[in-house]
Design an enzyme around this catalytic site. Structure first.
Site, PDB file in Angstrom:
ATOM      1  N   HIS A  74       0.829  -1.214   0.000  1.00  0.00           N
ATOM      2  CA  HIS A  74       0.000   0.000   0.000  1.00  0.00           C
ATOM      3  C   HIS A  74       0.860   1.259   0.000  1.00  0.00           C
ATOM      4  O   HIS A  74       0.683   2.153  -0.844  1.00  0.00           O
ATOM      5  CB  HIS A  74      -0.931  -0.022   1.209  1.00  0.00           C
ATOM      6  CG  HIS A  74      -1.783   1.194   1.334  1.00  0.00           C
ATOM      7  ND1 HIS A  74      -2.730   1.542   0.391  1.00  0.00           N
ATOM      8  CD2 HIS A  74      -1.823   2.173   2.271  1.00  0.00           C
ATOM      9  CE1 HIS A  74      -3.330   2.662   0.750  1.00  0.00           C
ATOM     10  NE2 HIS A  74      -2.790   3.071   1.881  1.00  0.00           N
ATOM     11  N   TYR A 129      -6.746   7.922  15.399  1.00  0.00           N
ATOM     12  CA  TYR A 129      -6.669   6.657  16.133  1.00  0.00           C
ATOM     13  C   TYR A 129      -5.236   6.401  16.589  1.00  0.00           C
ATOM     14  O   TYR A 129      -4.979   6.069  17.757  1.00  0.00           O
ATOM     15  CB  TYR A 129      -7.168   5.514  15.253  1.00  0.00           C
ATOM     16  CG  TYR A 129      -7.006   4.154  15.884  1.00  0.00           C
ATOM     17  CD1 TYR A 129      -8.044   3.586  16.625  1.00  0.00           C
ATOM     18  CD2 TYR A 129      -5.823   3.428  15.744  1.00  0.00           C
ATOM     19  CE1 TYR A 129      -7.901   2.339  17.211  1.00  0.00           C
ATOM     20  CE2 TYR A 129      -5.672   2.190  16.333  1.00  0.00           C
ATOM     21  CZ  TYR A 129      -6.709   1.643  17.061  1.00  0.00           C
ATOM     22  OH  TYR A 129      -6.543   0.412  17.646  1.00  0.00           O
ATOM     23  N   LYS A 189     -10.866  -0.364  16.190  1.00  0.00           N
ATOM     24  CA  LYS A 189      -9.851  -0.475  15.144  1.00  0.00           C
ATOM     25  C   LYS A 189     -10.371  -1.227  13.920  1.00  0.00           C
ATOM     26  O   LYS A 189     -10.107  -0.847  12.782  1.00  0.00           O
ATOM     27  CB  LYS A 189      -8.595  -1.171  15.681  1.00  0.00           C
ATOM     28  CG  LYS A 189      -7.461  -1.239  14.669  1.00  0.00           C
ATOM     29  CD  LYS A 189      -6.230  -1.886  15.245  1.00  0.00           C
ATOM     30  CE  LYS A 189      -5.115  -1.935  14.218  1.00  0.00           C
ATOM     31  NZ  LYS A 189      -3.888  -2.578  14.760  1.00  0.00           N
TER      32      LYS A 189
END
Length: 310
Positions: free
Chosen positions: A148, A185, A202
């Protein structure tokens, strides 16, 4: 040699004449090779060099660094999201078909600058993985994570080089919104155990990322069925990236949450069966004793002996 000459000529024609001339002389925009070199260096660093350097070292304590880094990423993402809205999303842009404005108007140039800064943000995200390596959290440096982060700068480079604005910026707008939540987060997680116990959501963050790619896929491929003054090549470029990332994130979700939950459930069942079996083994002799009368006989004999002695 003739084929090679045509290939080189075609490359220069693509870079010099068919790309957006507004970004031609911008930093890292003249050629894709510097970006490619940076991406390959990143992969080598986090998969080979970094783990080797940290092999005989203790994990680094980076609490303050992580707090400031994630705070920076939250603020940077908020600014990028704001720029995408100022460019026209949810106001003047069409979700159905939005051609690229190649003019040099203030509005168009603001969009181009926003696209370049979004491209630059993909390099700052390399530190996500670098910090994992420095803290020796090698299990976090997964296939999903490296692919990614390693692909994104190269992917966005082509967008800035050829289509900085219009339909393709839908992905950037969604992505920066998701990153506001994601880095928030991480910021809360960096604050320590007192806050971490409240971060039960999460897996929903991963689900949000998957929803993001579905929306990008649908938004991109709708142009295959309508007339729109937008390059078809980039429809496929963006759409297939969405498919790839959805597959990677969904695989991660299955491994991290669904299969883990099944393993935990199976482990609890095995432990419960073990306790039940152990209890049964302990009780069996006693139950057998009363069942065949031996234990009851022993009790009667002891009582009779006690009476006789009196």
């Amino acid at each position: 040699m003739e084929a090679l000459s045509r290939l080189v000529e075609g490359y220069h024609d693509l870079m010099d004449n068919k790309s957006d001339q507004r970004v031609k002389d911008w930093f890292l925009m003249s050629s894709p090779f510097p970006t490619l070199a940076i991406c390959l260096t990143y992969v080598f660093t986090v998969k080979v060099l970094g783990p080797k350097l940290m092999e005989n070292r203790k994990p680094m304590e980076l609490k303050k660094v992580l707090i400031f880094y994630n705070l920076f990423q939250v603020l940077f993402s908020i600014w990028l999201f704001r720029e995408s809205l100022k460019s026209g999303w949810f106001s003047t842009y069409s979700f159905r078909c939005q051609p690229v404005d190649y003019s040099r108007s203030p509005e168009a140039m603001r969009t181009v600058h926003g696209c370049w800064w979004y491209y630059f943000s993909k390099f700052t995200e390399f530190f996500d993985t670098i910090f994992f390596v420095m803290r020796k959290k090698f299990d976090h440096v997964s296939k999903l994570h490296v692919i990614h982060h390693g692909i994104m700068p190269m992917s966005v480079w082509f967008g800035v080089k050829f289509t900085p604005g219009g339909h393709s910026t839908f992905f950037g707008m969604l992505n920066t919104f998701v990153h506001i939540i994601m880095y928030s987060y991480y910021l809360l997680a960096a604050l320590g155990p007192k806050v971490q116990k409240y971060l039960w959501w999460k897996k929903y963050l991963t689900a949000l990322q998957m929803v993001q790619f579905v929306l990008v896929f649908l938004h991109a491929f709708q142009l295959l069925f309508i007339d729109c003054d937008y390059p078809r090549a980039f429809v496929w470029w963006i759409g297939m990236h969405a498919v790839l990332f959805y597959y990677l994130f969904s695989d991660f979700y299955k491994q991290a949450y669904l299969k883990k939950a099944k393993r935990n459930k199976a482990s609890v069942k095995v432990e419960a069966d073990s306790i039940k079996s152990e209890t049964k083994d302990r009780m069996l002799p006693l139950l057998n004793g009363f069942g065949n009368g031996s234990a009851l006989g022993d009790v009667r004999q002891r009582m009779a002996g006690a009476v006789a002695s009196q």
